[in-house]
Design an enzyme around this catalytic site. Structure first.
Site, PDB file in Angstrom:
ATOM      1  N   SER A 154       0.867  -1.187   0.000  1.00 51.92           N
ATOM      2  CA  SER A 154       0.000   0.000   0.000  1.00 51.92           C
ATOM      3  C   SER A 154       0.901   1.232   0.000  1.00 51.92           C
ATOM      4  O   SER A 154       2.089   1.147   0.335  1.00 51.92           O
ATOM      5  CB  SER A 154      -0.854   0.001   1.269  1.00 51.92           C
ATOM      6  OG  SER A 154      -1.422   1.266   1.502  1.00 51.92           O
ATOM      7  N   TYR A 167      -2.810  -0.509  10.366  1.00 51.95           N
ATOM      8  CA  TYR A 167      -2.778  -0.894   8.946  1.00 51.95           C
ATOM      9  C   TYR A 167      -1.420  -0.507   8.355  1.00 51.95           C
ATOM     10  O   TYR A 167      -0.793  -1.282   7.624  1.00 51.95           O
ATOM     11  CB  TYR A 167      -3.916  -0.185   8.202  1.00 51.95           C
ATOM     12  CG  TYR A 167      -3.990  -0.464   6.711  1.00 51.95           C
ATOM     13  CD1 TYR A 167      -4.675  -1.574   6.217  1.00 51.95           C
ATOM     14  CD2 TYR A 167      -3.391   0.402   5.787  1.00 51.95           C
ATOM     15  CE1 TYR A 167      -4.759  -1.817   4.844  1.00 51.95           C
ATOM     16  CE2 TYR A 167      -3.469   0.168   4.416  1.00 51.95           C
ATOM     17  CZ  TYR A 167      -4.163  -0.939   3.954  1.00 51.95           C
ATOM     18  OH  TYR A 167      -4.234  -1.186   2.600  1.00 51.95           O
TER      19      TYR A 167
HETATM   20  P1  NDP Z   1     -11.771  -5.407  -0.523  1.00 45.57           P
HETATM   21  O1  NDP Z   1     -12.228  -5.287   0.904  1.00 45.57           O
HETATM   22  O2  NDP Z   1     -12.601  -4.792  -1.587  1.00 45.57           O
HETATM   23  O3  NDP Z   1     -11.576  -6.972  -0.866  1.00 45.57           O
HETATM   24  C1  NDP Z   1     -10.922  -7.803   0.025  1.00 45.57           C
HETATM   25  C2  NDP Z   1     -10.968  -9.227  -0.506  1.00 45.57           C
HETATM   26  O4  NDP Z   1     -10.240 -10.071   0.392  1.00 45.57           O
HETATM   27  C3  NDP Z   1     -12.373  -9.796  -0.602  1.00 45.57           C
HETATM   28  O5  NDP Z   1     -12.449 -10.643  -1.721  1.00 45.57           O
HETATM   29  C4  NDP Z   1     -12.501 -10.601   0.698  1.00 45.57           C
HETATM   30  O6  NDP Z   1     -13.477 -11.624   0.555  1.00 45.57           O
HETATM   31  C5  NDP Z   1     -11.073 -11.141   0.828  1.00 45.57           C
HETATM   32  N1  NDP Z   1     -10.678 -11.483   2.190  1.00 45.57           N
HETATM   33  C6  NDP Z   1     -10.674 -10.679   3.284  1.00 45.57           C
HETATM   34  N2  NDP Z   1     -10.244 -11.359   4.357  1.00 45.57           N
HETATM   35  C7  NDP Z   1      -9.974 -12.622   3.935  1.00 45.57           C
HETATM   36  C8  NDP Z   1      -9.518 -13.801   4.574  1.00 45.57           C
HETATM   37  N3  NDP Z   1      -9.259 -13.815   5.889  1.00 45.57           N
HETATM   38  N4  NDP Z   1      -9.350 -14.925   3.845  1.00 45.57           N
HETATM   39  C9  NDP Z   1      -9.615 -14.927   2.506  1.00 45.57           C
HETATM   40  N5  NDP Z   1     -10.048 -13.837   1.846  1.00 45.57           N
HETATM   41  C10 NDP Z   1     -10.241 -12.712   2.557  1.00 45.57           C
HETATM   42  O7  NDP Z   1     -10.286  -4.853  -0.548  1.00 45.57           O
HETATM   43  P2  NDP Z   1      -9.433  -4.108  -1.725  1.00 45.57           P
HETATM   44  O8  NDP Z   1      -9.697  -4.775  -3.017  1.00 45.57           O
HETATM   45  O9  NDP Z   1      -9.624  -2.648  -1.604  1.00 45.57           O
HETATM   46  O10 NDP Z   1      -7.956  -4.401  -1.220  1.00 45.57           O
HETATM   47  C11 NDP Z   1      -7.219  -5.535  -1.643  1.00 45.57           C
HETATM   48  C12 NDP Z   1      -5.792  -5.390  -1.143  1.00 45.57           C
HETATM   49  O11 NDP Z   1      -5.237  -4.177  -1.620  1.00 45.57           O
HETATM   50  C13 NDP Z   1      -5.680  -5.339   0.384  1.00 45.57           C
HETATM   51  O12 NDP Z   1      -4.508  -6.003   0.788  1.00 45.57           O
HETATM   52  C14 NDP Z   1      -5.570  -3.837   0.665  1.00 45.57           C
HETATM   53  O13 NDP Z   1      -4.910  -3.580   1.885  1.00 45.57           O
HETATM   54  C15 NDP Z   1      -4.754  -3.405  -0.532  1.00 45.57           C
HETATM   55  N6  NDP Z   1      -4.848  -1.992  -0.852  1.00 45.57           N
HETATM   56  C16 NDP Z   1      -6.048  -1.430  -1.231  1.00 45.57           C
HETATM   57  C17 NDP Z   1      -6.082  -0.099  -1.594  1.00 45.57           C
HETATM   58  C18 NDP Z   1      -7.331   0.566  -2.070  1.00 45.57           C
HETATM   59  O14 NDP Z   1      -7.260   1.760  -2.368  1.00 45.57           O
HETATM   60  N7  NDP Z   1      -8.456  -0.122  -2.189  1.00 45.57           N
HETATM   61  C19 NDP Z   1      -4.884   0.743  -1.534  1.00 45.57           C
HETATM   62  C20 NDP Z   1      -3.693   0.044  -1.125  1.00 45.57           C
HETATM   63  C21 NDP Z   1      -3.697  -1.269  -0.806  1.00 45.57           C
HETATM   64  P3  NDP Z   1     -14.282 -12.254   1.825  1.00 45.57           P
HETATM   65  O15 NDP Z   1     -14.546 -11.111   2.773  1.00 45.57           O
HETATM   66  O16 NDP Z   1     -15.531 -12.844   1.265  1.00 45.57           O
HETATM   67  O17 NDP Z   1     -13.377 -13.292   2.402  1.00 45.57           O
END
Ligand code: NDP
Length: 263
Positions: A154, A167
């Protein structure tokens, strides 16, 4: 023209490769899975909610009817579950050539009030997950003498912001774990790198997207002047998944509209 196409296909193409993308039922993970499938890879979708993962699979197949799209539901915070899921997949379906450790979570609260249980959950979801799934997949990659691991960091890998200190700590840890993976596993033919996204519109950021004050701040703070679109992360992911990055190892690639480059 054909020679150029062959060169691009041999260098950046992912035909015949299989990529597991954790947390790919929505948001960035889904966009990366779709992008890797477009580049020719078979993709393995993951999340905890099977219905969401199946829906994501249907969405990719609606766009790319000939794509190979698998579903592998497990909780990335569960070391044993991750190992078993990877073992079963490798035995029944074949090698995982590319792993994108994307699953992550956010919790916003002033540090002095931050619930201890949420701090632990952030560590498990954002850091232990990278170890859990990374180790499970790397054991097979090491045996084959090749493999690509891409961890999603990130802009908070480099910079803090009020209310998200834990975070920020987890994303700094993911960057250093990436360097550690590269240091331990480069000699086995693995390339382990990270992508550090700036601000992208996804469900994780729904509260910020809905806040006009935040969006206005972000537009001024980001030299590119806008939120990122999730498709804009795909090029970096294809590069780090392909032969084009065969000597790139332990690197954190910021894709952030220059926010981390400027004050
Ligand atoms: P979302 O919350 O939109 O999606 C998260 C995904 O991870 C979902 O598919 C969720 O599905 C899955 N997930 C969460 N916890 C678990 C778990 N314990 N086991 C398996 N799957 C899991 O997040 P983003 O797409 O925004 O973010 C994705 C990554 O990018 C993260 O690491 C975030 O920190 C990083 N990021 C995002 C930014 C942004 O601007 N959006 C910026 C910088 C980094 P489910 O809950 O059904 O398991």
């Amino acid at each position: 023209m054909t020679m150029q196409n062959d060169y691009l296909e041999n260098t950046f193409g992912l035909g015949g490769k299989c990529a597991l993308i954790t947390g790919s039922s929505q948001g960035i993970g889904f966009a990366l899975a779709l992008g890797l499938a477009r580049a020719g890879a078979a993709v393995v979708l993951n999340g905890r909610n099977e219905t969401k993962v199946q829906h994501a699979r249907d969405e990719i197949l609606a766009v790319l009817p000939n794509a190979s799209v698998h579903a592998l539901c497990f909780d990335v915070t569960d070391h044993e579950a991750a190992r078993k899921a990877v073992d079963n997949f490798e035995l029944s379906e074949g090698p995982i050539d590319i792993l994108v450790n994307n699953a992550g979570m956010q919790h916003r609260s002033p540090l002095e009030d931050f619930p201890a249980e949420r701090f632990e959950a952030l560590l498990r979801t954002n850091v232990s997950s990278v170890f859990n799934v990374g180790q499970a997949v790397a054991r097979y990659m090491i045996g084959r003498g090749r493999g690509k691991i891409i961890n999603i960091c990130s802009v908070q890998t480099a910079l803090a912001r009020p209310g998200i200190a834990p975070y920020t700590a987890t994303k700094g840890a993911v960057a250093n774990l990436t360097k550690g993976m590269a240091t331990d596993w480069a000699k086995h033919g693995l390339q382990c790198n990270a992508i550090a996204p700036g601000y992208f519109e996804t469900p994780l950021n729904a509260a910020l997207v809905a806040d006009p004050e935040f969006t206005s701040w972000l537009q001024k703070r980001t030299p590119a002047g806008r939120w990122g679109k999730v498709e804009e992360l795909v090029g970096a992911c294809i590069f780090l998944s392909s032969d084009a990055s065969s000597f790139v190892n332990g690197h954190v690639l910021f894709v952030d509209g220059a926010i981390s480059a400027s004050l």
